[in-house]
Scaffold this active site. Sequence first.
Site, PDB file in Angstrom:
ATOM      1  N   GLY A 291      -8.789  -4.666  -3.220  1.00 46.35           N
ATOM      2  CA  GLY A 291      -8.569  -3.360  -2.626  1.00 46.35           C
ATOM      3  C   GLY A 291      -8.875  -3.455  -1.155  1.00 46.35           C
ATOM      4  N   GLU A 292     -10.132  -3.224  -0.842  1.00 42.02           N
ATOM      5  CA  GLU A 292     -10.542  -3.208   0.565  1.00 42.02           C
ATOM      6  C   GLU A 292     -10.316  -4.529   1.282  1.00 42.02           C
ATOM      7  OE1 GLU A 292     -14.596  -1.264   0.848  1.00 42.02           O
ATOM      8  OE2 GLU A 292     -14.172  -1.310  -1.276  1.00 42.02           O
TER       9      GLU A 292
END
Lengths: 336, 164
Positions: A291-292
């Site tokens: 994700g990040e």
Amino acid sequence: MARLRGTGIAAVNYPTGMNLGGDPSQALIHATTSGSFVVSLSATDLGQGLKTVIGQIAAETLGVEFGEIVIDTADTDTGPHDMGTFASRATHRVGNAVIAAATEARQALLEVAAEELEAAVDDLEGDGHGNLLVKGVPTRSVRIAEIASMAQFKYGRTIAGRGAYMKPKSLVDPETGAMDPDSTEAHACTVAEVEVDTETGVVTVLSIRSAYEVGRQVNPALVQGQIAGGAWMGMSHALYETTAPYYPAVDHSPRDFSEYLMPGPLEMPEIECVVLEMPSSNGPYGVKGIGEMTANSPIPAIANAIYHATGVRFDDLPITPEKILRGLDAKRSGPS
Amino acid sequence: MASTIVAFELGGREVEVMVKPMTTLQSALRDQLGFTATKEGCRQGGCGSCTVLVNDEPMLSCLLPVEDVAGQRVTTLESLTPTQGLHPLQQAFLDANAFQCGYCTPGMTMLAQALLDHNPAPDRGDITQALTGNICRCTGYGPIVRAIEVAAQAMHAGEEGQPR
């Protein structure tokens, strides 16, 4: 004045989940009378596709088709507890909780089916198309949807499952400083190519190419989407995003996020990636969080490419045209 | 000030709304008519998520007083969507995974339709240029540009297949 080209590289190791007071997720699953399976969660889909991947994980574990899964992330007041969607944790934590809940629900399903088919639970298997059958006797089969209905109207039983997953709190060893802060780590390496206009200070990103090692991909199209979107966000962070004035006059500063500068379609670089799968030992079906991290390595890769192009090291983000021009001026005037 | 009744054509049907002065088309569509495909992003004309077609021209419905569309022809994503299946643009967006959260998609789709109405065979530069008023925070725009390219080809091929 010139347009200078440069290439930069950067790598990232990214943790999945966190370590505060323990990091739990819970899930509840129940079958409706029509044979759908409702997965109740308090983790939310921020648009990244959590509902899709959790639906896939639930369908795989229950042995039913994806279309039979309903993900309900309605309400943190009434849903099972979850820490939330952050720290690239949701697919890993929620997925593990859902596997546990789906395993229990499948057992309940098989017990009802065993009674209906007058067979032992261990003798039943799914065909992957919504049917349960007695092993070796394909004529003795029943639709899962029918079992779900019968459970409620004929047998007075529930088909349901509870699941929880928790990364226990890990204390720091006071002697060594050692701790176990995350569950697994994904890895990536990014190469960025830029062109720097020495007259205007504008940096054009030509390409962002990455290799990712993300564990098992539940949904490769969503992984590609995360990587391309993250590369874009990283480029935006590296070159554009600031709440401070872009140029010295304070009335040039953004007043709110609608005026916050970000790249648009005309600034689109070539974004490419390859994905390697090395399943984690503790994620659902070997998942790691992606994700990040996708917005991480593009930033230093772009900063390094600018250094390669100009010979000036910028260590303050975003690297705006003003900073580029001041940096080039300082380099020309030599060490002070 | 008193409300007035405004009549316009929405997806081939005559509709009427009773509105206070300066009520936006976006608000009339979403809050009064229940046409919620048109999204409310910034409400200041900065993001394009509210794009609709007025007489086939793309317009930002969040800045458009509904009185201005009196007697005009308004097209939203609801009326672009066929009763069965998907519009070629919708199919191409789906195939290219040209979204994550999907909030910009209705505006992007309407804008793309307007582009293809004007220019049935746009090149990549035309498409990119057309998208500059519509913001996407998820995809990096690449999949959206590719989807519109594919849809343009599909729609072009479809037209050539039609009897003249």
